[in-house]
Design an enzyme around this catalytic site. Structure first.
Site, PDB file in Angstrom:
ATOM      1  N   GLU A  51      77.446  21.077  -7.818  1.00 56.34           N
ATOM      2  CA  GLU A  51      78.890  20.898  -7.980  1.00 56.34           C
ATOM      3  C   GLU A  51      79.227  19.427  -8.205  1.00 56.34           C
ATOM      4  OE1 GLU A  51      81.637  22.847  -8.082  1.00 56.34           O
ATOM      5  OE2 GLU A  51      80.413  24.659  -8.154  1.00 56.34           O
ATOM      6  N   LYS A  58      74.511   1.689   2.824  1.00 56.87           N
ATOM      7  CA  LYS A  58      74.937   1.093   4.087  1.00 56.87           C
ATOM      8  C   LYS A  58      75.225  -0.393   3.904  1.00 56.87           C
ATOM      9  CE  LYS A  58      72.778   3.822   7.807  1.00 56.87           C
ATOM     10  NZ  LYS A  58      74.015   4.079   8.563  1.00 56.87           N
ATOM     11  N   SER A  62      76.302  -2.745   9.073  1.00 59.49           N
ATOM     12  CA  SER A  62      75.930  -1.456   9.652  1.00 59.49           C
ATOM     13  C   SER A  62      74.425  -1.365   9.881  1.00 59.49           C
ATOM     14  CB  SER A  62      76.396  -0.329   8.722  1.00 59.49           C
ATOM     15  OG  SER A  62      76.015   0.923   9.232  1.00 59.49           O
ATOM     16  N   ARG A  69      70.601  -1.465  17.897  1.00 65.30           N
ATOM     17  CA  ARG A  69      70.623  -0.309  18.801  1.00 65.30           C
ATOM     18  C   ARG A  69      69.219   0.242  19.029  1.00 65.30           C
ATOM     19  NH1 ARG A  69      75.059   1.429  15.658  1.00 65.30           N
ATOM     20  NH2 ARG A  69      73.728   3.017  14.666  1.00 65.30           N
ATOM     21  N   ARG A  90      74.279  12.467  -1.489  1.00 63.62           N
ATOM     22  CA  ARG A  90      74.689  13.798  -1.041  1.00 63.62           C
ATOM     23  C   ARG A  90      74.925  14.672  -2.262  1.00 63.62           C
ATOM     24  NH1 ARG A  90      79.832  13.402   2.154  1.00 63.62           N
ATOM     25  NH2 ARG A  90      78.435  12.269   3.540  1.00 63.62           N
ATOM     26  N   LYS A 125      71.793  22.038  13.711  1.00 57.79           N
ATOM     27  CA  LYS A 125      71.883  21.210  14.916  1.00 57.79           C
ATOM     28  C   LYS A 125      72.747  21.933  15.954  1.00 57.79           C
ATOM     29  CE  LYS A 125      71.208  16.670  12.756  1.00 57.79           C
ATOM     30  NZ  LYS A 125      71.743  15.302  12.584  1.00 57.79           N
ATOM     31  N   GLU A 152      67.603   8.753   1.308  1.00 59.15           N
ATOM     32  CA  GLU A 152      67.842  10.004   2.025  1.00 59.15           C
ATOM     33  C   GLU A 152      68.743  10.887   1.176  1.00 59.15           C
ATOM     34  OE1 GLU A 152      69.035  11.137   6.530  1.00 59.15           O
ATOM     35  OE2 GLU A 152      70.694  10.402   5.304  1.00 59.15           O
ATOM     36  N   HIS A 168      83.202  14.641  11.078  1.00 59.13           N
ATOM     37  CA  HIS A 168      83.068  13.183  11.128  1.00 59.13           C
ATOM     38  C   HIS A 168      84.432  12.524  11.341  1.00 59.13           C
ATOM     39  CE1 HIS A 168      81.450   9.215  10.291  1.00 59.13           C
ATOM     40  NE2 HIS A 168      82.414   9.026   9.411  1.00 59.13           N
TER      41      HIS A 168
END
Length: 247
Positions: A51, A58, A62, A69, A90, A125, A152, A168
């Protein structure tokens, strides 16, 4: 600030710029691949499983926050080794079967190296999130070398994408613990989206069966007669029946 310090700053700036650019180039490469697959499929099948696509790179801020972290060293080498989602693509598909179809087409690309595949469609998940995740290495041809850059790739249906986007937005920068009631409602919404995906998959399959049967009838109608040297010839009914059995 002396010339040596200025030179050092320029060198660092150029290294960071080049580092980030290779991820952008990797996204450009794989986005071109997707566009080729989309156009080819549309031309051959009068339909495309894709579609739309969306890329994400990033920000350096970030990336550094995520590195901090995770407790990793602060260096470009450490970033490359430990942060694998700097470049993201995506792909949104119409139907469930399309997500696997697109994944298979990508994995067959000889110059893409698949590092990892996570199937959150078959194994969602706990919060209900569904998507196919592929981590691939894309060759990027720079002026003086070739670099394999991680990208990714997330492949999901329209319903999955709708749910993930709203999830989100609902919890973006939510610093407190999420109330249990909201988590349960969000999971129920994910289940509803999943039911919709399966229903639309069944509808698409039924429609395709109808289209295929009509195409078969049209082909048989064409076979009933043919023209040669400006003369019309009709095929015997018995031969038509034989041809029907072979179809």
């Amino acid at each position: 600030m002396n010339q040596q310090q200025i030179g050092q700053i320029k060198t660092i700036r150029n290294e960071i710029t080049r580092f980030m650019m290779k991820y952008k180039f990797a996204l450009d490469e794989i986005e071109t691949k997707i566009e080729i697959l989309k156009e080819e499929f549309q031309a051959l099948h009068d339909y495309s499983p894709i579609e739309h696509t969306k890329t994400r790179l990033k920000s350096l801020e970030s990336i550094l926050k995520k590195l901090y972290r995770k407790g990793n060293d602060l260096s470009l080498e450490s970033i490359e080794e430990n942060i694998k989602d700097i470049a993201g693509l995506r792909i949104t598909c119409s139907f469930l079967s399309d997500t696997y179809k697109v994944s298979e087409m990508l994995q067959k690309q000889s110059d893409l190296k698949v590092i990892n595949v996570k199937d959150y469609i078959k194994n969602p998940k706990p919060n209900g999130y569904q998507s196919l995740h592929l981590l691939v290495e894309v060759p990027v041809f720079l002026s003086d070398r070739v670099e394999n850059v991680c990208v990714e790739v997330q492949i999901r249906t329209i319903a999955m994408d709708f749910w993930a986007s709203l999830e989100h937005k609902i919890f973006y920068k939510y610093n407190q613990s999420v109330p249990e009631k909201l988590l349960l409602e969000l999971k129920a919404a994910a289940d509803t989206a999943n039911d919709l995906d399966h229903q639309m998959e069944r509808l698409q399959r039924d429609v395709q069966l109808i289209k295929d049967s009509h195409a078969e009838e049209a082909l048989l109608e064409e076979l009933r007669s043919f023209q040669m040297n400006n003369q019309q010839f009709k095929l015997p009914a018995g031969l038509i029946e034989v041809l029907k059995k072979d179809l």
